[in-house]
Scaffold this active site. Structure first.
Site, PDB file in Angstrom:
ATOM      1  N   CYS A  79      45.900  36.860  42.332  1.00  0.00           N
ATOM      2  CA  CYS A  79      46.455  36.350  43.588  1.00  0.00           C
ATOM      3  C   CYS A  79      45.481  36.576  44.753  1.00  0.00           C
ATOM      4  O   CYS A  79      44.467  35.908  44.820  1.00  0.00           O
ATOM      5  CB  CYS A  79      47.828  36.970  43.832  1.00  0.00           C
ATOM      6  N   HIS A 171      51.004  37.029  39.157  1.00  0.00           N
ATOM      7  CA  HIS A 171      50.952  38.492  39.065  1.00  0.00           C
ATOM      8  C   HIS A 171      51.385  38.956  37.673  1.00  0.00           C
ATOM      9  O   HIS A 171      52.565  39.253  37.470  1.00  0.00           O
ATOM     10  CB  HIS A 171      51.920  39.118  40.077  1.00  0.00           C
ATOM     11  N   GLU A 173      50.987  41.713  36.432  1.00  0.00           N
ATOM     12  CA  GLU A 173      51.376  43.141  36.479  1.00  0.00           C
ATOM     13  C   GLU A 173      52.851  43.302  36.864  1.00  0.00           C
ATOM     14  O   GLU A 173      53.389  44.400  36.809  1.00  0.00           O
ATOM     15  CB  GLU A 173      50.461  43.914  37.445  1.00  0.00           C
TER      16      GLU A 173
HETATM   17  N1  GLN Z   1      49.041  34.825  50.304  1.00  0.00           N
HETATM   18  C1  GLN Z   1      48.247  35.971  50.027  1.00  0.00           C
HETATM   19  C2  GLN Z   1      46.828  35.822  50.560  1.00  0.00           C
HETATM   20  O1  GLN Z   1      46.471  34.814  51.031  1.00  0.00           O
HETATM   21  C3  GLN Z   1      48.203  36.275  48.549  1.00  0.00           C
HETATM   22  C4  GLN Z   1      49.560  36.681  48.058  1.00  0.00           C
HETATM   23  C5  GLN Z   1      49.546  37.651  46.944  1.00  0.00           C
HETATM   24  O2  GLN Z   1      48.542  38.273  46.613  1.00  0.00           O
HETATM   25  N2  GLN Z   1      50.704  37.843  46.365  1.00  0.00           N
HETATM   26  O3  GLN Z   1      46.078  36.750  50.487  1.00  0.00           O
END
Ligand code: GLN
Length: 189
Positions: A79, A171, A173
């Site tokens: 992410c 994610h 995890e």
């Molecule tokens: N929207 C977040 C970002 O731009 C990422 C979201 C996340 O890691 N769950 O960093």
């Protein structure tokens, strides 16, 4: 095997728990000196990519971490971690700083407000029907010639690898399914 988990911000504890449950030793990378610890790979967790990027810069860790990845240290970014590894962000917030080691283009917060968080099930590389949790997730809009697409959801690329680098928009995890972490560990093995 010993994996460092970047722990300046975001969901790093869950990564440690999964890796430890797989019998892998982990430690937290919180400051520059921690980057000198012996490690076989590093995880950059989810969180807020702008915050993690700023902290990495302020702590003097951005360049040393980038050099290690470019020298071949296996890295898994989830992410926000995926955003940090991308060499192009289609819609960055101003002054966003990045590692930029992977030849992919990402879109931040790509699913809009209504779909801020959602679950999906999709194939990931060789693994079938992997549960995926997305939280204000990015997706990959373009991969370079060296990258391999590992997973797509609704026509968008949500996982890819390139040499020593693995990224997921979701994610792994936050589910009980350990196959994505095992994939990362096996790629190091
Ligand atoms: N929207 C977040 C970002 O731009 C990422 C979201 C996340 O890691 N769950 O960093």
């Amino acid at each position: 095997m010993r994996i460092g988990v970047l722990a300046v911000q975001g969901a790093f504890i869950e990564h440690r728990q999964i890796l430890e449950s797989l019998g892998t030793e982990t430690f937290e990378i919180r400051q520059l000196a921690d980057l000198n610890e012996p490690m076989d790979g590093v995880i950059i967790p989810g969180g807020e990519s702008t915050v993690i990027g700023k902290l990495l810069t302020d702590l003097g860790m951005m360049e040393p971490l980038k050099e290690k990845i470019q020298a071949g240290l296996p890295v898994f970014g989830t992410c926000a971690g995926m955003i940090l590894l991308a060499d192009k962000i289609e819609n960055p917030t101003q002054k966003q700083v990045n590692l930029g080691t992977m030849d992919i283009t990402v879109v931040r917060n790509a699913y809009g407000r209504q779909l801020g968080s959602f679950h999906a099930t999709a194939d990931f590389g060789p693994s079938k029907e992997v549960p995926m949790t997305f939280i204000r997730a990015p997706y990959i809009s373009e991969v370079g010639p060296k990258a391999e697409i590992l997973s797509e959801v609704d026509g968008h690329i949500v996982a890819a690898r390139q040499d020593n680098q693995l990224v997921t928009a979701f994610h792994p995890e936050l589910t009980q399914d350990t196959r994505v972490h095992e994939y990362f560990l096996n790629s190091i093995g």
